[in-house]
Design an enzyme around this catalytic site. Structure first.
Site, PDB file in Angstrom:
ATOM      1  N   ASP A  62       0.870  -1.173   0.000  1.00  0.00           N
ATOM      2  CA  ASP A  62       0.000   0.000   0.000  1.00  0.00           C
ATOM      3  C   ASP A  62       0.906   1.221   0.000  1.00  0.00           C
ATOM      4  O   ASP A  62       1.489   1.576   1.026  1.00  0.00           O
ATOM      5  CB  ASP A  62      -0.892   0.024   1.243  1.00  0.00           C
ATOM      6  CG  ASP A  62      -2.143  -0.808   1.092  1.00  0.00           C
ATOM      7  OD1 ASP A  62      -2.645  -0.939  -0.030  1.00  0.00           O
ATOM      8  OD2 ASP A  62      -2.638  -1.315   2.109  1.00  0.00           O
ATOM      9  N   ARG A  70       4.540   3.469   2.677  1.00  0.00           N
ATOM     10  CA  ARG A  70       5.301   2.616   3.592  1.00  0.00           C
ATOM     11  C   ARG A  70       6.778   2.970   3.650  1.00  0.00           C
ATOM     12  O   ARG A  70       7.418   2.777   4.666  1.00  0.00           O
ATOM     13  CB  ARG A  70       5.149   1.143   3.193  1.00  0.00           C
ATOM     14  CG  ARG A  70       3.712   0.636   3.089  1.00  0.00           C
ATOM     15  CD  ARG A  70       2.920   0.868   4.346  1.00  0.00           C
ATOM     16  NE  ARG A  70       1.585   0.277   4.242  1.00  0.00           N
ATOM     17  CZ  ARG A  70       0.543   0.638   4.973  1.00  0.00           C
ATOM     18  NH1 ARG A  70       0.688   1.589   5.875  1.00  0.00           N
ATOM     19  NH2 ARG A  70      -0.626   0.056   4.820  1.00  0.00           N
ATOM     20  N   ARG A 147      -6.908  10.878   1.229  1.00  0.00           N
ATOM     21  CA  ARG A 147      -6.498   9.837   0.282  1.00  0.00           C
ATOM     22  C   ARG A 147      -7.308   9.940  -1.014  1.00  0.00           C
ATOM     23  O   ARG A 147      -6.892   9.409  -2.044  1.00  0.00           O
ATOM     24  CB  ARG A 147      -6.700   8.450   0.894  1.00  0.00           C
ATOM     25  CG  ARG A 147      -5.846   8.182   2.119  1.00  0.00           C
ATOM     26  CD  ARG A 147      -6.322   6.949   2.866  1.00  0.00           C
ATOM     27  NE  ARG A 147      -6.145   5.734   2.086  1.00  0.00           N
ATOM     28  CZ  ARG A 147      -6.695   4.551   2.420  1.00  0.00           C
ATOM     29  NH1 ARG A 147      -7.464   4.451   3.501  1.00  0.00           N
ATOM     30  NH2 ARG A 147      -6.473   3.491   1.665  1.00  0.00           N
ATOM     31  N   LYS A 177      -9.453   1.273  -5.717  1.00  0.00           N
ATOM     32  CA  LYS A 177     -10.155   0.867  -4.492  1.00  0.00           C
ATOM     33  C   LYS A 177     -10.930   2.068  -3.931  1.00  0.00           C
ATOM     34  O   LYS A 177     -10.589   3.214  -4.234  1.00  0.00           O
ATOM     35  CB  LYS A 177      -9.152   0.321  -3.464  1.00  0.00           C
ATOM     36  CG  LYS A 177      -8.059   1.313  -3.052  1.00  0.00           C
ATOM     37  CD  LYS A 177      -6.998   0.649  -2.195  1.00  0.00           C
ATOM     38  CE  LYS A 177      -5.978   1.653  -1.721  1.00  0.00           C
ATOM     39  NZ  LYS A 177      -4.879   1.048  -0.951  1.00  0.00           N
ATOM     40  N   HIS A 178     -12.009   1.859  -3.186  1.00  0.00           N
ATOM     41  CA  HIS A 178     -12.586   0.615  -2.673  1.00  0.00           C
ATOM     42  C   HIS A 178     -13.997   0.528  -3.249  1.00  0.00           C
ATOM     43  O   HIS A 178     -14.864   1.299  -2.844  1.00  0.00           O
ATOM     44  CB  HIS A 178     -12.641   0.619  -1.160  1.00  0.00           C
ATOM     45  CG  HIS A 178     -11.317   0.929  -0.495  1.00  0.00           C
ATOM     46  ND1 HIS A 178     -10.859   2.224  -0.299  1.00  0.00           N
ATOM     47  CD2 HIS A 178     -10.359   0.107  -0.001  1.00  0.00           C
ATOM     48  CE1 HIS A 178      -9.686   2.186   0.307  1.00  0.00           C
ATOM     49  NE2 HIS A 178      -9.352   0.924   0.498  1.00  0.00           N
ATOM     50  N   HIS A 190     -11.612  -1.028   9.215  1.00  0.00           N
ATOM     51  CA  HIS A 190     -10.546  -1.713   9.935  1.00  0.00           C
ATOM     52  C   HIS A 190     -11.022  -2.147  11.323  1.00  0.00           C
ATOM     53  O   HIS A 190     -10.539  -3.149  11.862  1.00  0.00           O
ATOM     54  CB  HIS A 190      -9.318  -0.804  10.095  1.00  0.00           C
ATOM     55  CG  HIS A 190      -8.592  -0.535   8.820  1.00  0.00           C
ATOM     56  ND1 HIS A 190      -8.959   0.477   7.955  1.00  0.00           N
ATOM     57  CD2 HIS A 190      -7.526  -1.144   8.247  1.00  0.00           C
ATOM     58  CE1 HIS A 190      -8.149   0.481   6.922  1.00  0.00           C
ATOM     59  NE2 HIS A 190      -7.277  -0.495   7.062  1.00  0.00           N
ATOM     60  N   ASP A 260     -10.310  -6.979   0.082  1.00  0.00           N
ATOM     61  CA  ASP A 260      -9.538  -6.210   1.049  1.00  0.00           C
ATOM     62  C   ASP A 260      -9.099  -7.172   2.152  1.00  0.00           C
ATOM     63  O   ASP A 260      -9.482  -8.349   2.160  1.00  0.00           O
ATOM     64  CB  ASP A 260     -10.375  -5.055   1.599  1.00  0.00           C
ATOM     65  CG  ASP A 260      -9.513  -3.885   2.092  1.00  0.00           C
ATOM     66  OD1 ASP A 260      -8.307  -4.091   2.314  1.00  0.00           O
ATOM     67  OD2 ASP A 260     -10.057  -2.780   2.259  1.00  0.00           O
TER      68      ASP A 260
END
Length: 360
Positions: A62, A70, A147, A177-178, A190, A260
């Site tokens: 990601d 990351r 995002r 996504k999503h 999450h 996901d």
């Protein structure tokens, strides 16, 4: 053989347990996290060791820009959040509006962003980033927030297409996504089970519109762990109606569909029942997913990955899940088709330097 499972690995190097799992024929790839990053040299060596296990494994991450990136040090460009591209689209005075100068500049910047993102990752051995985010910015979702490119599905579509073009120029595929949209709900999948009570007509007109407009361009799609009860009682990633009837048949998408992360709290509560990882994976695959993600299970008690591998083996044996050759073709299509520039060559590449200039 269909290899649908993407897993993770524990640390900076592969353990014997990691190697054994990556050799399993049902594993098709893995996803990296910040814990797998120390510096470019370490990341490159980790990716090489993964390809030594199996060269067909897809190494993913990601890496969107903004707060979801990351790798941010040791030469990696700190990429802007996608909302900054949407703001750039809107920054035009009345004289510019007639010619769309700001919009064209934003599109150019989005392509540059995609190229830098993809080229830097590929220089270290990473094959795929789960980007771009196609969710609309309604201003309410904390988990989506900046995002998202914009609130207008047309702007989102055009900026995403430009970013995807940059990724493809670097030799990297992409995954939108999503689906059909996570931006409208406040809850974070999450840790919760988001519910979007809008009608199918409203969702298709707004949030899902980019998927139809980009159906011939998208390499992959990741559905949301969101329930849309006026369409189906199941979350989109477990719903044949969403994945087959709407995404594939109605919107015309023919690429790879990823679930996901099945470890997320919102992932496995289906019709009021909490599924185990195997039940969730089989349900997602039978609903139309080609590939399923199980993340953050290689640290601490790592039995979940082995239990899922055993469970999928058993599901295949008892015919409750049948491997899909077309899904395997879609998985393999996500692997890069061109050699990557190494880091030193990339740093003096005219395409890379031009892209960096456009990002400033």
């Amino acid at each position: 053989m269909h290899a649908p499972l993407f897993i993770d690995v524990a640390g900076l190097t592969l353990t014997k347990k990691d190697v054994r799992r990556l050799q399993h024929p049902l594993v098709g790839g893995l996803i990296l996290f910040a814990r797998n990053w120390q510096n470019r040299e370490q990341l490159t060596q980790l990716c090489l060791s993964i390809k030594d296990v199996r060269d067909d494994l897809i190494i993913s991450v990601d890496h969107e820009g903004g707060r979801v990136q990351r790798f941010k040090s040791d030469g990696f460009t700190v990429l802007p959040p996608m909302a900054s591209l949407g703001r750039a689209w809107m920054m035009q005075d009345k004289a510019q509006q007639a010619h769309g100068h700001a919009a064209m500049t934003a599109l150019n910047k989005a392509t540059a962003c995609g190229y830098v993102l993809g080229a830097e990752l590929r220089a270290c051995g990473v094959d795929l980033s789960f980007a771009p985010v196609l969710d609309l910015d309604y201003g309410a979702s904390g988990v989506i927030g900046d995002r998202a490119f914009h609130s207008d599905p047309v702007v989102v579509t055009l900026l995403a297409k430009a970013l995807m073009q940059g990724l493809l120029q670097s030799g990297m595929a992409h995954c939108g996504k999503h689906f059909p949209g996570h931006g409208y709900v406040i809850a974070d999948s999450h840790v919760d089970i988001p519910i979007d009570t809008r009608s199918l007509t409203k969702i298709l007109k707004a949030d899902a519109a980019p998927y139809g407009w980009l159906s011939a361009s998208l390499c992959g799609v990741m559905p949301a762990h969101v329930v849309y009860p006026k369409v189906d009682s199941k979350p989109a990633g477990f719903s044949s109606r969403w994945l087959n009837d709407i995404l594939r048949s109605r919107l015309g998408f023919n690429g790879a569909i990823f679930s996901d992360d099945l470890s997320m709290a919102g992932a496995r509560c289906v019709d009021g029942r909490q599924l185990d990882f195997t039940e969730a994976a089989v349900l997602a695959l039978n609903a139309g997913c080609d590939l399923v993600l199980l993340c953050n299970q290689s640290v601490g008690d790592t039995s979940a990955i082995d239990a899922l591998l055993d469970g999928l083996d058993q599901a295949q044996a008892n015919l409750s899940w049948l491997p899909n050759p077309l899904s395997e073709e879609r998985r393999q299509s996500l692997l890069p088709c061109t050699p990557a520039l190494d880091w030193d060559s990339l740093m003096v590449s005219s395409n890379y330097m031009q892209a960096l200039d456009l990002l400033i």
